[in-house]
Design a protein around this motif. Sequence first.
Motif, PDB file in Angstrom:
ATOM      1  N   ASN A  28      48.168  36.398  43.910  1.00 48.41           N
ATOM      2  CA  ASN A  28      47.582  36.269  45.067  1.00 48.41           C
ATOM      3  C   ASN A  28      46.057  35.950  45.197  1.00 48.41           C
ATOM      4  OD1 ASN A  28      49.733  36.985  47.203  1.00 48.41           O
ATOM      5  ND2 ASN A  28      50.192  38.094  45.367  1.00 48.41           N
ATOM      6  N   SER A  29      45.291  36.587  44.177  1.00 45.77           N
ATOM      7  CA  SER A  29      43.941  36.438  44.279  1.00 45.77           C
ATOM      8  C   SER A  29      43.214  35.174  44.389  1.00 45.77           C
ATOM      9  CB  SER A  29      43.408  37.150  42.986  1.00 45.77           C
ATOM     10  OG  SER A  29      43.509  36.053  41.848  1.00 45.77           O
ATOM     11  N   ARG A  60      49.184  45.069  48.484  1.00 43.40           N
ATOM     12  CA  ARG A  60      48.629  44.518  47.404  1.00 43.40           C
ATOM     13  C   ARG A  60      47.253  45.104  47.340  1.00 43.40           C
ATOM     14  NH1 ARG A  60      44.936  40.318  46.918  1.00 43.40           N
ATOM     15  NH2 ARG A  60      44.794  39.525  44.795  1.00 43.40           N
ATOM     16  N   ARG A 102      39.035  42.718  36.664  1.00 45.45           N
ATOM     17  CA  ARG A 102      38.010  41.775  37.209  1.00 45.45           C
ATOM     18  C   ARG A 102      38.529  40.425  36.874  1.00 45.45           C
ATOM     19  NH1 ARG A 102      33.411  44.675  35.813  1.00 45.45           N
ATOM     20  NH2 ARG A 102      32.611  45.345  37.739  1.00 45.45           N
ATOM     21  N   ARG A 127      43.274  34.374  30.775  1.00 50.05           N
ATOM     22  CA  ARG A 127      43.133  34.751  29.486  1.00 50.05           C
ATOM     23  C   ARG A 127      43.971  35.766  29.200  1.00 50.05           C
ATOM     24  NH1 ARG A 127      38.348  38.453  27.452  1.00 50.05           N
ATOM     25  NH2 ARG A 127      39.647  38.514  25.522  1.00 50.05           N
ATOM     26  N   GLN A 161      41.794  39.636  36.583  1.00 49.87           N
ATOM     27  CA  GLN A 161      42.719  39.401  37.613  1.00 49.87           C
ATOM     28  C   GLN A 161      42.043  38.728  38.982  1.00 49.87           C
ATOM     29  OE1 GLN A 161      45.722  39.749  35.672  1.00 49.87           O
ATOM     30  NE2 GLN A 161      44.135  40.659  34.506  1.00 49.87           N
ATOM     31  N   GLY A 162      41.032  38.606  38.817  1.00 52.73           N
ATOM     32  CA  GLY A 162      40.318  37.958  40.216  1.00 52.73           C
ATOM     33  C   GLY A 162      39.851  39.015  41.022  1.00 52.73           C
ATOM     34  N   VAL A 173      37.758  33.486  37.061  1.00 55.06           N
ATOM     35  CA  VAL A 173      39.233  33.289  37.295  1.00 55.06           C
ATOM     36  C   VAL A 173      39.300  32.641  38.587  1.00 55.06           C
ATOM     37  CG1 VAL A 173      41.268  34.915  37.995  1.00 55.06           C
ATOM     38  CG2 VAL A 173      39.574  35.824  36.405  1.00 55.06           C
ATOM     39  N   TRP A 213      51.418  40.346  40.469  1.00 56.43           N
ATOM     40  CA  TRP A 213      51.248  40.081  41.818  1.00 56.43           C
ATOM     41  C   TRP A 213      49.889  39.900  42.268  1.00 56.43           C
ATOM     42  CZ3 TRP A 213      52.135  44.745  45.682  1.00 56.43           C
ATOM     43  CH2 TRP A 213      51.996  44.345  46.997  1.00 56.43           C
ATOM     44  N   VAL A 214      48.973  40.860  41.760  1.00 55.60           N
ATOM     45  CA  VAL A 214      47.636  40.729  42.150  1.00 55.60           C
ATOM     46  C   VAL A 214      46.868  39.450  41.702  1.00 55.60           C
ATOM     47  CG1 VAL A 214      45.248  41.830  41.592  1.00 55.60           C
ATOM     48  CG2 VAL A 214      47.242  43.211  42.203  1.00 55.60           C
ATOM     49  N   ALA A 215      46.973  39.171  40.273  1.00 54.96           N
ATOM     50  CA  ALA A 215      46.588  38.012  40.030  1.00 54.96           C
ATOM     51  C   ALA A 215      46.830  36.852  40.783  1.00 54.96           C
ATOM     52  CB  ALA A 215      46.640  37.768  38.666  1.00 54.96           C
ATOM     53  N   ARG A 249      43.756  32.416  48.640  1.00 56.45           N
ATOM     54  CA  ARG A 249      42.330  32.227  49.089  1.00 56.45           C
ATOM     55  C   ARG A 249      42.446  31.763  50.352  1.00 56.45           C
ATOM     56  NH1 ARG A 249      38.292  34.348  46.491  1.00 56.45           N
ATOM     57  NH2 ARG A 249      39.532  35.342  45.223  1.00 56.45           N
ATOM     58  N   VAL A 283      32.751  38.733  30.494  1.00 60.40           N
ATOM     59  CA  VAL A 283      32.907  40.108  30.245  1.00 60.40           C
ATOM     60  C   VAL A 283      31.519  40.769  29.874  1.00 60.40           C
ATOM     61  CG1 VAL A 283      34.050  41.820  28.944  1.00 60.40           C
ATOM     62  CG2 VAL A 283      35.478  39.791  29.371  1.00 60.40           C
ATOM     63  N   ARG A 329      51.063  37.024  33.188  1.00 60.67           N
ATOM     64  CA  ARG A 329      50.122  37.400  33.998  1.00 60.67           C
ATOM     65  C   ARG A 329      48.858  36.479  34.018  1.00 60.67           C
ATOM     66  NH1 ARG A 329      47.589  42.767  32.869  1.00 60.67           N
ATOM     67  NH2 ARG A 329      46.458  41.335  31.215  1.00 60.67           N
ATOM     68  N   CYS A 340      34.586  34.385  29.693  1.00 57.69           N
ATOM     69  CA  CYS A 340      35.092  35.024  30.799  1.00 57.69           C
ATOM     70  C   CYS A 340      34.146  35.945  31.587  1.00 57.69           C
ATOM     71  CB  CYS A 340      36.244  35.909  30.269  1.00 57.69           C
ATOM     72  SG  CYS A 340      37.687  34.918  30.240  1.00 57.69           S
ATOM     73  N   SER A 382      33.455  38.098  36.341  1.00 55.04           N
ATOM     74  CA  SER A 382      34.904  37.861  35.702  1.00 55.04           C
ATOM     75  C   SER A 382      35.593  37.233  36.715  1.00 55.04           C
ATOM     76  CB  SER A 382      35.436  38.781  35.107  1.00 55.04           C
ATOM     77  OG  SER A 382      34.746  39.311  34.012  1.00 55.04           O
ATOM     78  N   HIS A 383      35.586  37.743  37.988  1.00 55.21           N
ATOM     79  CA  HIS A 383      36.471  37.491  39.188  1.00 55.21           C
ATOM     80  C   HIS A 383      36.288  35.995  39.727  1.00 55.21           C
ATOM     81  CE1 HIS A 383      33.488  39.503  41.254  1.00 55.21           C
ATOM     82  NE2 HIS A 383      33.612  38.721  42.427  1.00 55.21           N
ATOM     83  N   PHE A 385      44.403  38.875  26.227  1.00 52.38           N
ATOM     84  CA  PHE A 385      44.026  39.617  24.990  1.00 52.38           C
ATOM     85  C   PHE A 385      44.341  39.939  23.654  1.00 52.38           C
ATOM     86  CE2 PHE A 385      42.667  40.844  29.086  1.00 52.38           C
ATOM     87  CZ  PHE A 385      41.004  41.247  29.248  1.00 52.38           C
TER      88      PHE A 385
END
Lengths: 248, 302
Positions: free
Chosen positions: A102-103, B163, B179, A80, B181-182, A74, A98-100, A107, A50, A158, A48, A70-71, A82
């Motif tokens: 939409n990321s 968001r 990070r 992943r 989470q993108g 993803v 929500w955040v993940a 896009r 990290v 998530r 990932c 990391s982003h 933890f």
Amino acid sequence: MLELHSLSKHFGGVRAVDDLSLTVGQGEIFGLIGPNGSGKSTTVNLICGVFPTTSGAVVFEGQDITDAPSHRVVAAGIGRTFQNIRLFGDLTVWQNLWVAQNSVEERQTGWLTRWLGGQRRGRDYAGELLKFAGLADRANELARNLAFGEQRRLEMARALAARPKLLLLDEPAAGMNAEEVSQLATRIRALRDHGMTILLVEHVMELVMGVTDRIAVLNFGQKIAEGAPAEIRSDPAVRTAYLGTADA
Amino acid sequence: MLDDHLIGVLSNMGMISFIALSAYLVLVVGEISFGQQAFFAVSAYASGIASAMWGWPFLAAVLWGAAVAGLAGLLLAIPTLRIRGLYFAIATLAFAEMVRLALEIFTYQVEQDGELVGPNGSEGFRDIRYIYEADISAGEFLLVILALLAATLAIILWIERTRLGAILRMVGEDPVLARLQGVNVNLAKIATVAAAGLVAGIGGALYAHLNTYVEPKIFNVMLGVHGLAYGLIGGLGTAFGPLLGVALDIGVLESTRAFSGYRMIVFGGLVAVLLIVRPRGLLDEAAVYRIRRFLLRKHAGD
């Protein structure tokens, strides 16, 4: 789908992961087991991004993602969970997803809508995930107010929110009772049936032996065996390193 | 309608609210800044130069000052990207002192009507006379301050519901997890620190024009410490938090003179107690959550 080539991570003199190579195929449930401190979580963290690798390479779908931030990992399609639950406690259950979500999903849309979109956007998929995790009625609760089992399920939801192709589960059964473990096994199989590939890092043997297609065993950062669950169970090296002590 | 004292107090509260909001934005992404007064100062000078020396209209001067302060924020954000916690805090403090000391030697004067106008090092920057020339009363200027503050607050409150707002809170709570989470954490931090510079800049521009005179020593570290403390007292769960902090300190402690000479002792004690009892302030995330749920329930009940 995921290939590790001679992956190594040294912390000072400690070889947390040492020359590890393995390949996880598309649609597989791959188990990664080993005693405490054998390098399982470190492997997940290396995949990932990290922390940086000492040497070796991580290749995902033919794309070299070694040491990618990391982003990016993803965005490439890896999610992943933890070992110790890590949620955003001050955000609501819904916001955690929500955040993940939409990321990756949005896009294609402009950054303006992606950043400044309101709460209503894409509610369907997150709603679906909440249902999958059994949290539909808890959507507006702060994540820190959830019970332990709910938090674990939220973490998994998530991880799915970014629609990963590969899911890394780091000891998802830790602290669960037998019934919860069997529910977890059902969920993991359901994910695979939806076309997801899963790398399962786990201590709980019933889960690993029950759901995985193949298993790799780590000891002191090195791979000491790889094969189907039945082969691993009878492998003498594994028995001495790990299962032997567990059986005794 | 309002007496001069009250107008003065409210104007001060309005202007320092910009520093409080600025420090709050940085706190939301998980960092502590002792240096937001630097952006206040940069904009006070830049906007003063624009209106008094270049003859720009007031609003353009304010926007210009805020933009320059935002740029200064960017300048601070990029080199400090890889440090966090205590180290970030010290870097902001050092940055602000550098700005203040630079202003001590910054001289840029032109002759207007036989007089020298412009910043003159430690002598300060006199004759930012816009409000006299345009014949604006203190009460009218207070309305300008409050209007700009309301607009700034509205934008921040709106962003907190988007968001992007959730992203910033994630970055503040656990950057590594964010990070994963993108989220591009570096970009979020740079943008926030730059935006915080801009917000403090609006306040600085207003300050320069209301007082018509600024000098470097006004922008010392105590200004930044106050701005920071307001968020910590009022709460980090909503942008109303830092404003509550301002209201408590200036509105209650200073203006009522309730504790007269002991005010700073009371203020310091208040900060210390709150940091222990409510580390994220009076209006922390949990409090905001309860209030919001209460309001929603009431709304649904009607």
